[in-house]
Design a protein around this motif. Structure first.
Motif, PDB file in Angstrom:
ATOM      1  N   LYS A  29       0.843  -1.186   0.000  1.00  0.00           N
ATOM      2  CA  LYS A  29       0.000   0.000   0.000  1.00  0.00           C
ATOM      3  C   LYS A  29       0.885   1.245   0.000  1.00  0.00           C
ATOM      4  O   LYS A  29       1.949   1.253   0.615  1.00  0.00           O
ATOM      5  N   THR A  30       0.428   2.283  -0.674  1.00  0.00           N
ATOM      6  CA  THR A  30       1.224   3.498  -0.730  1.00  0.00           C
ATOM      7  C   THR A  30       1.146   4.289   0.572  1.00  0.00           C
ATOM      8  O   THR A  30       2.000   5.138   0.838  1.00  0.00           O
ATOM      9  N   ASN A  31       0.137   4.004   1.397  1.00  0.00           N
ATOM     10  CA  ASN A  31       0.015   4.725   2.661  1.00  0.00           C
ATOM     11  C   ASN A  31      -0.865   3.913   3.613  1.00  0.00           C
ATOM     12  O   ASN A  31      -1.463   2.912   3.234  1.00  0.00           O
ATOM     13  N   TYR A  32      -0.939   4.385   4.865  1.00  0.00           N
ATOM     14  CA  TYR A  32      -1.790   3.725   5.850  1.00  0.00           C
ATOM     15  C   TYR A  32      -3.251   4.077   5.572  1.00  0.00           C
ATOM     16  O   TYR A  32      -3.573   5.216   5.240  1.00  0.00           O
ATOM     17  N   ASP A  33      -4.141   3.092   5.708  1.00  0.00           N
ATOM     18  CA  ASP A  33      -5.554   3.338   5.421  1.00  0.00           C
ATOM     19  C   ASP A  33      -6.430   3.110   6.647  1.00  0.00           C
ATOM     20  O   ASP A  33      -7.647   2.945   6.530  1.00  0.00           O
ATOM     21  N   ASP A  34      -5.820   3.099   7.821  1.00  0.00           N
ATOM     22  CA  ASP A  34      -6.562   2.875   9.051  1.00  0.00           C
ATOM     23  C   ASP A  34      -6.101   3.891  10.088  1.00  0.00           C
ATOM     24  O   ASP A  34      -4.912   4.129  10.261  1.00  0.00           O
ATOM     25  N   ALA A  35      -7.055   4.508  10.805  1.00  0.00           N
ATOM     26  CA  ALA A  35      -6.728   5.567  11.760  1.00  0.00           C
ATOM     27  C   ALA A  35      -5.784   5.074  12.852  1.00  0.00           C
ATOM     28  O   ALA A  35      -4.848   5.775  13.259  1.00  0.00           O
ATOM     29  N   GLU A  36      -5.996   3.850  13.323  1.00  0.00           N
ATOM     30  CA  GLU A  36      -5.131   3.307  14.376  1.00  0.00           C
ATOM     31  C   GLU A  36      -3.705   3.127  13.866  1.00  0.00           C
ATOM     32  O   GLU A  36      -2.736   3.429  14.574  1.00  0.00           O
ATOM     33  N   LEU A  37      -3.568   2.645  12.613  1.00  0.00           N
ATOM     34  CA  LEU A  37      -2.241   2.494  12.025  1.00  0.00           C
ATOM     35  C   LEU A  37      -1.560   3.842  11.844  1.00  0.00           C
ATOM     36  O   LEU A  37      -0.363   3.983  12.079  1.00  0.00           O
ATOM     37  N   VAL A  38      -2.328   4.846  11.442  1.00  0.00           N
ATOM     38  CA  VAL A  38      -1.777   6.195  11.270  1.00  0.00           C
ATOM     39  C   VAL A  38      -1.250   6.721  12.596  1.00  0.00           C
ATOM     40  O   VAL A  38      -0.143   7.267  12.679  1.00  0.00           O
ATOM     41  N   ASN A  39      -2.035   6.557  13.654  1.00  0.00           N
ATOM     42  CA  ASN A  39      -1.626   7.049  14.970  1.00  0.00           C
ATOM     43  C   ASN A  39      -0.373   6.324  15.468  1.00  0.00           C
ATOM     44  O   ASN A  39       0.529   6.939  16.040  1.00  0.00           O
ATOM     45  N   ARG A  40      -0.329   5.003  15.266  1.00  0.00           N
ATOM     46  CA  ARG A  40       0.839   4.241  15.707  1.00  0.00           C
ATOM     47  C   ARG A  40       2.077   4.637  14.918  1.00  0.00           C
ATOM     48  O   ARG A  40       3.175   4.788  15.475  1.00  0.00           O
ATOM     49  N   ALA A  41       1.920   4.815  13.614  1.00  0.00           N
ATOM     50  CA  ALA A  41       3.048   5.223  12.777  1.00  0.00           C
ATOM     51  C   ALA A  41       3.559   6.594  13.199  1.00  0.00           C
ATOM     52  O   ALA A  41       4.769   6.836  13.264  1.00  0.00           O
ATOM     53  N   GLU A  42       2.642   7.510  13.491  1.00  0.00           N
ATOM     54  CA  GLU A  42       3.040   8.859  13.910  1.00  0.00           C
ATOM     55  C   GLU A  42       3.784   8.806  15.244  1.00  0.00           C
ATOM     56  O   GLU A  42       4.770   9.533  15.454  1.00  0.00           O
ATOM     57  N   GLU A  43       3.338   7.949  16.139  1.00  0.00           N
ATOM     58  CA  GLU A  43       4.006   7.787  17.432  1.00  0.00           C
ATOM     59  C   GLU A  43       5.454   7.313  17.232  1.00  0.00           C
ATOM     60  O   GLU A  43       6.389   7.828  17.861  1.00  0.00           O
ATOM     61  N   LEU A  44       5.635   6.325  16.351  1.00  0.00           N
ATOM     62  CA  LEU A  44       6.976   5.812  16.081  1.00  0.00           C
ATOM     63  C   LEU A  44       7.841   6.856  15.379  1.00  0.00           C
ATOM     64  O   LEU A  44       9.050   6.962  15.648  1.00  0.00           O
ATOM     65  N   ARG A  45       7.234   7.635  14.484  1.00  0.00           N
ATOM     66  CA  ARG A  45       7.987   8.685  13.791  1.00  0.00           C
ATOM     67  C   ARG A  45       8.487   9.746  14.764  1.00  0.00           C
ATOM     68  O   ARG A  45       9.606  10.252  14.633  1.00  0.00           O
ATOM     69  N   LEU A  46       7.667  10.085  15.745  1.00  0.00           N
ATOM     70  CA  LEU A  46       8.097  11.060  16.751  1.00  0.00           C
ATOM     71  C   LEU A  46       9.283  10.528  17.545  1.00  0.00           C
ATOM     72  O   LEU A  46      10.211  11.281  17.879  1.00  0.00           O
ATOM     73  N   LYS A  47       9.268   9.234  17.841  1.00  0.00           N
ATOM     74  CA  LYS A  47      10.394   8.626  18.547  1.00  0.00           C
ATOM     75  C   LYS A  47      11.660   8.627  17.676  1.00  0.00           C
ATOM     76  O   LYS A  47      12.768   8.837  18.166  1.00  0.00           O
TER      77      LYS A  47
END
Length: 376
Positions: free
Chosen positions: A262-280
């Motif tokens: 997939k070119t991007n995340y398509d689920d809100a929970e996945l988006v939030n988790r990815a953003e959390e990891l990106r901040l780290k």
């Protein structure tokens, strides 16, 4: 350069986002029978574009350099009888003219041609006023500017239906690859021109059949849009690049295993988790930069100490110690030692630059001349 036009050959193919763009066929057109046999097998696999080299630029004379003009007629037969779109490599203006006469659907410019701006310009001039898709392979050497320059020359001739082909780069370093992937170069090309399709040529990167699948999957994982895979009915008897060609059956197996992510995340929970990891990751990068700044401050201090005591900058034993110990530390930390070695090469080069600058500070013989030149 603007590649946002939706009414193009490559845009239409890339609209099929469930599968990669697939270009396949023999390295060289060797006989009419070989071409037709391969094309018939590939048609059953729904290959988007049938490829075959007609003119083969070889490193040394007295080797197979392609069948020439008669091969174009064989490609025209593939197009007429099987309804497949066909492509071949062009290296001169005359090649372009002959390919257009036979109705070749797509042209590609090879690595040995891309490296020569004069040759690319000759091709661009021959394409002026023509509406045909063109693919541009990267130059033999890892030079992004040269690759972009070749694409720009074709674009300025009025060809906007363009794609780039990544086929790896020549290197004197020992490697399992025929041509080193140097993935950061096609990634940078993709970053600069997001709508330019990038197709990977795992046959030329790997140089052997067993590397084609893993290279293809890695390319797709990194956002490449398709693959160009050399396919021959009997690779062992191929007149060129026998070791890197696969049979149609092997190609079918490779294509069946390839996964398009997939070119991007398509689920809100996945988006939030990815953003959390990106901040780290951002926080870790901030710490890395801080540690590098601290290290460079220490490098400057030792540079001053060497200057005061008239000691040369490069200390060979220290160089060896750094590369030995840091690789060991990396292995203990579960990090690829080869990656850390490459990282410390860059760090050490910058350290040498800083210390050399300190050594030369105040020396009128090495001070840059910032005064305007006197008229003679």
């Amino acid at each position: 350069m603007d590649f946002k036009n939706k009414d193009t050959y490559f845009a239409d193919l890339l609209a099929e986002r469930g599968r990669p763009l697939v270009i396949a066929g023999p390295c060289s057109a060797e006989s009419e029978q070989q071409v037709m046999q391969t094309a018939e097998a590939l048609k059953k696999l729904n290959v988007h574009l049938f490829r075959a080299g007609i003119w083969k630029p070889r490193s040394r004379p007295n080797t197979f350099e392609g069948v020439g003009l008669q091969g174009l007629a064989w490609l025209a037969r593939v197009k007429q009888e099987l309804g497949m779109r066909v492509t071949t490599e062009v290296a001169t203006g005359r090649h372009v003219e002959e390919a257009l006469k036979q109705g070749i659907d797509v042209l590609w410019i090879g690595a040995r041609t891309t490296v020569n701006p004069f040759a690319v310009q000759e091709i661009a001039d021959a394409l002026s006023g023509v509406n045909i898709p063109v693919m541009v392979k990267n130059p033999v050497n890892p030079d992004l500017a040269l690759w972009i320059g070749a694409i720009e020359r074709i674009y300025q001739a009025g060809i906007t239906d363009l794609a780039a082909i990544h086929r790896g780069f020549s290197s004197y370093q020992p490697s399992k690859y025929r041509n080193a992937p140097v993935w950061q170069i096609p990634i940078e090309l993709k970053a600069r021109f997001q709508n330019l399709p990038v197709i990977v040529d795992p046959s030329h990167i790997g140089g052997t059949r067993d590397l084609i699948y893993p290279l293809s999957q890695r390319a797709l994982d990194m956002g490449c849009d398709g693959v160009m895979i050399e396919t021959h009915p009997n690779p062992a008897e191929a007149l060129s690049d026998a070791e890197q060609q696969v049979t149609p059956a092997t190609l079918a197996d490779i294509l069946s295993k390839l996964q398009v992510r997939k070119t991007n995340y398509d689920d809100a929970e996945l988006v939030n988790r990815a953003e959390e990891l990106r901040l780290k990751i951002d926080a870790a990068d901030h710490d890395l930069i801080g540690a590098l700044a601290q290290r460079m401050a220490l490098v400057e201090q030792i540079g001053e100490y060497k200057k005061q005591n008239n000691v040369q900058v490069l200390q060979l034993e220290r160089w060896k110690e750094i590369f030995r110990t840091r690789a060991d530390w990396a292995a203990e930390a579960g990090i690829n030692p080869a990656f850390v070695e490459e990282l410390y090469k860059l760090i050490h080069v910058e350290s040498i630059r800083k210390q050399t600058s300190i050594m030369q500070a105040g020396n009128p013989e090495t001070k840059p001349n910032t005064e305007p030149e006197q008229a003679s």
